[in-house]
Design a protein around this motif. Sequence first.
Motif, mmCIF file in Angstrom:
data_model
loop_
_atom_site.group_PDB
_atom_site.id
_atom_site.type_symbol
_atom_site.label_atom_id
_atom_site.label_comp_id
_atom_site.label_asym_id
_atom_site.label_seq_id
_atom_site.Cartn_x
_atom_site.Cartn_y
_atom_site.Cartn_z
ATOM 1 N N TYR A 62 0.826 -1.213 0.000
ATOM 2 C CA TYR A 62 0.000 0.000 0.000
ATOM 3 C C TYR A 62 0.858 1.261 0.000
ATOM 4 C CZ TYR A 62 -3.400 3.536 1.362
ATOM 5 O OH TYR A 62 -4.167 4.660 1.394
ATOM 6 N N TYR A 63 1.825 1.332 0.888
ATOM 7 C CA TYR A 63 2.570 2.584 1.082
ATOM 8 C C TYR A 63 3.640 2.841 0.023
ATOM 9 C CZ TYR A 63 -0.012 3.179 5.348
ATOM 10 O OH TYR A 63 -1.034 3.348 6.245
ATOM 11 N N ALA A 64 4.021 1.836 -0.757
ATOM 12 C CA ALA A 64 5.000 2.045 -1.832
ATOM 13 C C ALA A 64 4.493 3.089 -2.831
ATOM 14 C CB ALA A 64 5.295 0.730 -2.540
ATOM 15 N N ARG A 65 3.195 3.146 -3.045
ATOM 16 C CA ARG A 65 2.642 4.106 -4.028
ATOM 17 C C ARG A 65 2.883 5.556 -3.609
ATOM 18 N NH1 ARG A 65 -3.713 2.876 -3.249
ATOM 19 N NH2 ARG A 65 -2.847 0.917 -2.577
ATOM 20 N N PHE A 66 3.205 5.766 -2.325
ATOM 21 C CA PHE A 66 3.483 7.115 -1.834
ATOM 22 C C PHE A 66 4.983 7.374 -1.705
ATOM 23 C CE2 PHE A 66 -0.579 5.705 0.013
ATOM 24 C CZ PHE A 66 -1.416 6.604 -0.628
ATOM 25 N N GLY A 67 5.796 6.457 -2.205
ATOM 26 C CA GLY A 67 7.241 6.632 -2.166
ATOM 27 C C GLY A 67 7.920 6.061 -0.937
ATOM 28 N N PHE A 68 7.207 5.255 -0.149
ATOM 29 C CA PHE A 68 7.809 4.637 1.028
ATOM 30 C C PHE A 68 8.609 3.408 0.610
ATOM 31 C CE2 PHE A 68 4.779 7.341 3.020
ATOM 32 C CZ PHE A 68 5.318 7.649 4.256
ATOM 33 N N LEU A 69 9.726 3.218 1.287
ATOM 34 C CA LEU A 69 10.636 2.095 1.059
ATOM 35 C C LEU A 69 10.883 1.405 2.392
ATOM 36 C CD1 LEU A 69 13.359 4.195 -0.781
ATOM 37 C CD2 LEU A 69 11.735 2.656 -1.885
ATOM 38 N N ALA A 127 12.636 0.878 5.460
ATOM 39 C CA ALA A 127 13.519 1.873 6.086
ATOM 40 C C ALA A 127 14.974 1.417 6.087
ATOM 41 C CB ALA A 127 13.040 2.171 7.505
ATOM 42 N N ALA A 128 15.207 0.115 6.171
ATOM 43 C CA ALA A 128 16.579 -0.400 6.188
ATOM 44 C C ALA A 128 17.340 0.004 4.928
ATOM 45 C CB ALA A 128 16.567 -1.912 6.350
ATOM 46 N N GLN A 129 16.641 0.154 3.801
ATOM 47 C CA GLN A 129 17.297 0.584 2.560
ATOM 48 C C GLN A 129 17.869 1.995 2.689
ATOM 49 O OE1 GLN A 129 14.828 0.192 -0.923
ATOM 50 N NE2 GLN A 129 14.426 -1.964 -0.542
ATOM 51 N N LEU A 130 17.327 2.775 3.618
ATOM 52 C CA LEU A 130 17.784 4.146 3.842
ATOM 53 C C LEU A 130 18.717 4.236 5.040
ATOM 54 C CD1 LEU A 130 14.286 5.794 3.304
ATOM 55 C CD2 LEU A 130 16.195 5.766 1.673
ATOM 56 N N GLY A 131 19.073 3.084 5.596
ATOM 57 C CA GLY A 131 19.954 3.073 6.767
ATOM 58 C C GLY A 131 19.232 3.375 8.065
ATOM 59 N N ILE A 132 17.897 3.335 8.043
ATOM 60 C CA ILE A 132 17.099 3.628 9.238
ATOM 61 C C ILE A 132 16.700 2.300 9.871
ATOM 62 C CG2 ILE A 132 15.008 4.714 10.124
ATOM 63 C CD1 ILE A 132 15.136 6.567 7.603
ATOM 64 N N GLN A 133 17.094 2.128 11.115
ATOM 65 C CA GLN A 133 16.848 0.873 11.821
ATOM 66 C C GLN A 133 15.477 0.895 12.494
ATOM 67 O OE1 GLN A 133 20.187 0.866 14.469
ATOM 68 N NE2 GLN A 133 21.591 1.178 12.760
ATOM 69 N N SER A 134 14.755 -0.167 12.334
ATOM 70 C CA SER A 134 13.422 -0.312 12.900
ATOM 71 C C SER A 134 13.465 -0.358 14.422
ATOM 72 C CB SER A 134 12.796 -1.606 12.371
ATOM 73 O OG SER A 134 11.550 -1.846 12.981
ATOM 74 N N PRO A 135 12.461 0.239 15.065
ATOM 75 C CA PRO A 135 12.394 0.142 16.529
ATOM 76 C C PRO A 135 11.825 -1.186 17.014
ATOM 77 C CG PRO A 135 10.607 1.496 15.716
ATOM 78 C CD PRO A 135 11.456 1.133 14.520
ATOM 79 N N GLY A 136 11.443 -2.061 16.090
ATOM 80 C CA GLY A 136 10.895 -3.363 16.463
ATOM 81 C C GLY A 136 11.225 -4.392 15.399
ATOM 82 N N PRO A 137 10.757 -5.605 15.571
ATOM 83 C CA PRO A 137 11.076 -6.689 14.633
ATOM 84 C C PRO A 137 10.120 -6.717 13.437
ATOM 85 C CG PRO A 137 9.811 -7.557 16.453
ATOM 86 C CD PRO A 137 10.017 -6.084 16.736
ATOM 87 N N TRP A 138 10.045 -5.619 12.700
ATOM 88 C CA TRP A 138 9.015 -5.476 11.683
ATOM 89 C C TRP A 138 9.504 -5.628 10.254
ATOM 90 C CZ3 TRP A 138 8.274 -0.786 15.073
ATOM 91 C CH2 TRP A 138 7.529 -1.124 16.211
ATOM 92 N N GLY A 139 10.805 -5.763 10.042
ATOM 93 C CA GLY A 139 11.328 -5.988 8.699
ATOM 94 C C GLY A 139 10.837 -4.954 7.713
ATOM 95 N N GLU A 140 10.354 -5.427 6.566
ATOM 96 C CA GLU A 140 9.938 -4.530 5.483
ATOM 97 C C GLU A 140 8.693 -3.708 5.818
ATOM 98 O OE1 GLU A 140 7.203 -7.663 2.906
ATOM 99 O OE2 GLU A 140 9.146 -7.066 2.135
ATOM 100 N N TYR A 141 7.986 -4.055 6.883
ATOM 101 C CA TYR A 141 6.784 -3.302 7.258
ATOM 102 C C TYR A 141 7.120 -1.958 7.904
ATOM 103 C CZ TYR A 141 4.219 -7.423 6.006
ATOM 104 O OH TYR A 141 3.686 -8.461 5.288
ATOM 105 N N PHE A 142 8.342 -1.822 8.417
ATOM 106 C CA PHE A 142 8.783 -0.521 8.920
ATOM 107 C C PHE A 142 9.406 0.200 7.733
ATOM 108 C CE2 PHE A 142 11.824 2.447 10.814
ATOM 109 C CZ PHE A 142 10.901 3.235 11.484
ATOM 110 N N GLN A 143 8.798 1.318 7.350
ATOM 111 C CA GLN A 143 9.148 2.005 6.116
ATOM 112 C C GLN A 143 9.432 3.479 6.354
ATOM 113 O OE1 GLN A 143 6.138 0.763 2.986
ATOM 114 N NE2 GLN A 143 5.280 -0.082 4.873
#
Length: 176
Positions: free
Chosen positions: A119-126, A128-144
């Motif tokens: 859903y959120y890719a259409r708004f330019g979300f990636l 977050a790990a691709q941007l070097g931003i570490q998730s605050p939880g174990p959410w993998g690709e769902y943290f964007q």
Amino acid sequence: MRAESPEDILAVRRVHAESFATPPGAAEPIEAPLLDRLRADGTVLSALTFVAVRDGEVVGSVVCSRGRIGERPSVGLGPIAVLPSHQRQGIGSALMAAVIDAAQVAGEREIALLGDPAYYARFGFLPAAQLGIQSPGPWGEYFQARPLTHLDPSRDGGPFRYASAFDSLEDTADEH
């Protein structure tokens, strides 16, 4: 679409309470008391918090709060909700567009959220790990995250931290 006003607070809470599932043993969805805590701790970013109104009724809401990447300010988006009777009509997309535009105007560097990548890719979300931003939880690709400026992962990345009101979600989950 307009900025949320103090008069909208009860209607916004209702939108979130009606839009999310109530966990077993809870009185209401966790998003409703989360909104109360975000408001109480003063981390809601009013310039990035919007409501959708139809026929004088608040039918959608997006709330943003101050997060951090390391020590640097960032934006945490969520919760976002649209009344079930008004979903699939473009209201959520309009709320997202309003937040992104306002965040760019405000000079924010990125917006982070937890949600469905499809859903959120259409708004330019990636992821977050691709941007070097570490998730605050174990959410993998769902943290964007959605970059609003050029981000250098080696310089601009780091661990993301939501507003402290989100910490209570872990406590709530542990209770149920």
